[in-house]
Design an enzyme around this catalytic site. Structure first.
Site, PDB file in Angstrom:
ATOM      1  N   ASN A  37       0.974  -3.420  -1.549  1.00  0.00           N
ATOM      2  CA  ASN A  37       0.765  -2.333  -2.503  1.00  0.00           C
ATOM      3  C   ASN A  37       1.136  -2.743  -3.929  1.00  0.00           C
ATOM      4  O   ASN A  37       2.233  -3.224  -4.184  1.00  0.00           O
ATOM      5  CB  ASN A  37       1.622  -1.122  -2.074  1.00  0.00           C
ATOM      6  CG  ASN A  37       1.116   0.162  -2.676  1.00  0.00           C
ATOM      7  OD1 ASN A  37       0.004   0.225  -3.189  1.00  0.00           O
ATOM      8  ND2 ASN A  37       1.929   1.197  -2.605  1.00  0.00           N
ATOM      9  N   TYR A 160      11.203  10.483  -6.740  1.00  0.00           N
ATOM     10  CA  TYR A 160      10.651   9.782  -5.595  1.00  0.00           C
ATOM     11  C   TYR A 160       9.944  10.688  -4.568  1.00  0.00           C
ATOM     12  O   TYR A 160      10.572  11.469  -3.864  1.00  0.00           O
ATOM     13  CB  TYR A 160      11.715   8.917  -4.879  1.00  0.00           C
ATOM     14  CG  TYR A 160      11.134   8.388  -3.600  1.00  0.00           C
ATOM     15  CD1 TYR A 160      10.086   7.463  -3.659  1.00  0.00           C
ATOM     16  CD2 TYR A 160      11.512   8.886  -2.374  1.00  0.00           C
ATOM     17  CE1 TYR A 160       9.462   7.043  -2.519  1.00  0.00           C
ATOM     18  CE2 TYR A 160      10.881   8.463  -1.209  1.00  0.00           C
ATOM     19  CZ  TYR A 160       9.859   7.546  -1.296  1.00  0.00           C
ATOM     20  OH  TYR A 160       9.224   7.137  -0.168  1.00  0.00           O
ATOM     21  N   HIS A 215      15.488   5.749  -0.580  1.00  0.00           N
ATOM     22  CA  HIS A 215      14.702   4.816  -1.405  1.00  0.00           C
ATOM     23  C   HIS A 215      15.564   3.941  -2.306  1.00  0.00           C
ATOM     24  O   HIS A 215      15.323   3.821  -3.517  1.00  0.00           O
ATOM     25  CB  HIS A 215      13.639   5.584  -2.213  1.00  0.00           C
ATOM     26  CG  HIS A 215      12.303   4.905  -2.175  1.00  0.00           C
ATOM     27  ND1 HIS A 215      11.767   4.229  -3.249  1.00  0.00           N
ATOM     28  CD2 HIS A 215      11.407   4.771  -1.183  1.00  0.00           C
ATOM     29  CE1 HIS A 215      10.593   3.723  -2.917  1.00  0.00           C
ATOM     30  NE2 HIS A 215      10.348   4.030  -1.660  1.00  0.00           N
ATOM     31  N   GLU A 239      17.166   6.613   5.502  1.00  0.00           N
ATOM     32  CA  GLU A 239      16.429   5.363   5.237  1.00  0.00           C
ATOM     33  C   GLU A 239      16.829   4.737   3.900  1.00  0.00           C
ATOM     34  O   GLU A 239      17.028   5.449   2.910  1.00  0.00           O
ATOM     35  CB  GLU A 239      14.937   5.700   5.230  1.00  0.00           C
ATOM     36  CG  GLU A 239      14.039   4.548   4.895  1.00  0.00           C
ATOM     37  CD  GLU A 239      12.567   4.953   4.922  1.00  0.00           C
ATOM     38  OE1 GLU A 239      12.238   5.989   5.542  1.00  0.00           O
ATOM     39  OE2 GLU A 239      11.762   4.250   4.309  1.00  0.00           O
ATOM     40  N   GLU A 265      11.549  -1.847   5.092  1.00  0.00           N
ATOM     41  CA  GLU A 265      10.135  -1.851   4.701  1.00  0.00           C
ATOM     42  C   GLU A 265       9.821  -2.909   3.646  1.00  0.00           C
ATOM     43  O   GLU A 265       8.672  -3.291   3.497  1.00  0.00           O
ATOM     44  CB  GLU A 265       9.705  -0.456   4.219  1.00  0.00           C
ATOM     45  CG  GLU A 265      10.393  -0.009   2.954  1.00  0.00           C
ATOM     46  CD  GLU A 265       9.998   1.404   2.517  1.00  0.00           C
ATOM     47  OE1 GLU A 265       9.922   2.291   3.364  1.00  0.00           O
ATOM     48  OE2 GLU A 265       9.770   1.578   1.310  1.00  0.00           O
ATOM     49  N   HIS A 315       7.080   0.569   9.058  1.00  0.00           N
ATOM     50  CA  HIS A 315       6.561   1.150   7.818  1.00  0.00           C
ATOM     51  C   HIS A 315       5.105   1.555   8.022  1.00  0.00           C
ATOM     52  O   HIS A 315       4.327   0.798   8.607  1.00  0.00           O
ATOM     53  CB  HIS A 315       6.648   0.089   6.724  1.00  0.00           C
ATOM     54  CG  HIS A 315       6.441   0.601   5.346  1.00  0.00           C
ATOM     55  ND1 HIS A 315       5.752  -0.118   4.400  1.00  0.00           N
ATOM     56  CD2 HIS A 315       6.846   1.733   4.740  1.00  0.00           C
ATOM     57  CE1 HIS A 315       5.740   0.570   3.266  1.00  0.00           C
ATOM     58  NE2 HIS A 315       6.405   1.692   3.442  1.00  0.00           N
ATOM     59  N   GLU A 342       6.018   5.714  11.240  1.00  0.00           N
ATOM     60  CA  GLU A 342       5.648   6.486  10.042  1.00  0.00           C
ATOM     61  C   GLU A 342       4.131   6.601  10.002  1.00  0.00           C
ATOM     62  O   GLU A 342       3.414   5.630  10.261  1.00  0.00           O
ATOM     63  CB  GLU A 342       6.146   5.754   8.795  1.00  0.00           C
ATOM     64  CG  GLU A 342       5.840   6.455   7.496  1.00  0.00           C
ATOM     65  CD  GLU A 342       6.373   5.691   6.293  1.00  0.00           C
ATOM     66  OE1 GLU A 342       6.594   4.457   6.398  1.00  0.00           O
ATOM     67  OE2 GLU A 342       6.566   6.319   5.247  1.00  0.00           O
TER      68      GLU A 342
HETATM   69  C1  CS2 Z   1       8.237   4.622   1.348  1.00  0.00           C
HETATM   70  C2  CS2 Z   1       7.022   3.973   0.811  1.00  0.00           C
HETATM   71  O1  CS2 Z   1       6.975   5.074   3.262  1.00  0.00           O
HETATM   72  C3  CS2 Z   1       8.089   4.911   2.813  1.00  0.00           C
HETATM   73  O2  CS2 Z   1       9.089   5.005   3.472  1.00  0.00           O
HETATM   74  O3  CS2 Z   1       9.443   4.079   1.051  1.00  0.00           O
HETATM   75  O4  CS2 Z   1       6.132   5.003   0.542  1.00  0.00           O
HETATM   76  C4  CS2 Z   1       7.160   3.095  -0.413  1.00  0.00           C
HETATM   77  O5  CS2 Z   1       7.567   3.808  -1.524  1.00  0.00           O
HETATM   78  C5  CS2 Z   1       5.822   2.445  -0.672  1.00  0.00           C
HETATM   79  O6  CS2 Z   1       5.415   1.799   0.495  1.00  0.00           O
HETATM   80  C6  CS2 Z   1       5.877   1.461  -1.798  1.00  0.00           C
HETATM   81  O7  CS2 Z   1       4.675   0.772  -1.875  1.00  0.00           O
HETATM   82 MG    MG Z   2      10.756   4.151   2.661  1.00  0.00          MG
END
Ligand code: CS2
Ligand code: MG
Length: 406
Positions: A37, A160, A215, A239, A265, A315, A342
């Site tokens: 990403n 976030y 995060h 997390e 992740e 992830h 997820e």
């Molecule tokens: C996040 C992600 O899914 C998650 O747990 O932490 O959305 C993350 O922000 C993105 O993968 C970043 O590219």
């Molecule tokens: Mg995450």
């Protein structure tokens, strides 16, 4: 059997998916996902310029040797770009292997350990009321596990993954054409967030599995205190409490709280998490097949985690294409230490048209397809509709201007 050619495609509906297609002289082909990403073209170039020229003529059935050839052969090892590129090839080679065998990949891993895999959805809201609506929406859809992200009073909207105004039920983080800026204040967050868990538990009861993503925003001591404070809400996991590159941070957190910890992740190899797994400092490992080197490498991490009673929680942010989601679905079906997956990516008509498959999501559970290989197709005609569109992750600053962790 020989690899005759390989092509890389970049683009997708609202996403820069990096898709590799590997052709063989047997007429069988495989597809892989190498989407990193906000740095997508780098993986694509790594594939086109460095890996694909070496692949031509190799026997695609030797996926382990090909993985080692690239990993050991690069000399400068690891890093998300290289590992995502090896991962894309690895997925395509496993896809080919499954098609040769006429078996879905989970059968090649050891068969099914469960009928379906538990998914978690993302509920989000700029305010608590919006978040509660969002949770209700996913509960109505049958989800049994839901991640909660909520705007914090006193901080600008849209921090976030909490969305800004409007319908946040289907909120997916948007990435700006230049980096957007978020403002963060840990004290405000730490004061407010427990009240969010309290409100969600009061409304939805004790059974719903609740997850939360910090995060990477806290100091170890703050995360330890936060974990202790929220134990009573019985979270499924907390997390990325601290920056994931600091493996020692988890020691302090672990000494003070039993809140389950999920991390990984951003890891791209077993070397990023080997020590924390061996010290049993986490409960869920969150690597993905995309940027942790594909099935071949991630399986090694899963096996190491299994002997330490650590479960998987791969992830599955929307930047993963249905190809890597499928690869993870096969691992989820097999892994004795599966935890949760997820889930956000599949389900839009555009995405389904680009990556047709009969993997099924129902009532918050993922039913893996029985088609040979990964069980996903890639429609090249559809792919022509899309092209690369540069995007950035937001950056984060503290209120005094200090750079912080996204
Ligand atoms: C996040 C992600 O899914 C998650 O747990 O932490 O959305 C993350 O922000 C993105 O993968 C970043 O590219
Ligand atoms: Mg995450």
């Amino acid at each position: 059997m020989k690899i005759t050619s390989a092509e890389v495609f970049v683009g997708g509906p609202g996403k820069n998916y990096v898709t590799v297609k590997i052709m063989t002289d047997a007429g069988i082909y495989g597809i892989g996902d190498g989407t990193l990403n906000t740095r997508e073209t780098l993986t694509a170039e790594y594939l086109r310029e460095y890996l694909i020229p070496c692949l031509i003529g190799m026997d695609p059935r030797n996926s382990e040797d090909i993985w080692q050839y690239f990993y050991r052969g690069a000399y400068f090892r690891r890093g998300p770009i290289a590992m995502a590129a090896y991962g894309a090839i690895d997925l395509a080679l496993w896809d080919i292997k499954g098609k040769i065998a006429g078996l879905p990949l989970y059968q090649l891993f050891g068969g099914k350990s469960r009928d379906s895999a538990l998914l978690y959805a993302h509920a989000t809201g700029p305010t608590l009321d919006a978040l509660l609506d969002s949770v209700a929406h996913y509960v109505d859809q049958g989800y049994k596990a839901i991640r909660l992200q909520c705007g914090v009073p006193g901080m600008p909207e849209g921090g976030y993954a909490t969305g800004k105004g409007g319908d946040t039920k289907h909120f997916i983080t948007e990435y700006g054409m230049l980096p957007d800026q978020e403002i963060w204040d840990s004290d405000k967050y730490l004061r407010y967030m427990p009240t969010v868990f309290e409100a969600v538990r009061n409304r939805f009861g004790p059974e719903l599995k609740l997850l939360h993503d910090v995060h990477h925003r806290l100091h170890p001591r703050e995360a330890a205190a936060f974990g202790k404070e929220i134990e009573k809400y019985n979270l499924f996991w907390m997390e990325d409490p601290t920056p994931a590159d600091d493996q020692y941070a988890l020691r302090l957190i672990r000494q003070h709280t039993t809140v389950p910890i999920a991390i990984g992740e951003v890891f791209n190899s077993i070397w990023d998490c080997k020590d924390m797994i061996e010290e049993e400092l986490l409960d869920f490992i969150r690597v993905s097949v995309t940027y942790a080197g594909g099935i071949t490498h991630v399986r090694r991490i899963v096996e190491l985690a299994a002997i330490h009673n650590i479960r998987t929680g791969f992830h599955g942010a929307p930047s993963h294409s249905p190809i890597s989601m499928a690869a993870q679905a096969h691992l989820n079906a097999w892994a004795p230490n599966f935890g949760i997956q997820e889930y956000l990516v599949l389900g839009t008509p555009e995405c389904d048209a680009l990556f047709p498959s009969d993997h099924l999501v129902e009532d918050g559970l993922f039913y893996v397809s029985d088609a040979p290989g990964l069980g996903v197709e890639f429609d090249e005609k559809e792919a022509k509709k899309y092209s690369f569109d540069r995007r950035y992750h937001p950056i984060v600053r503290l209120e005094d201007g200090t750079m912080w962790n996204y």
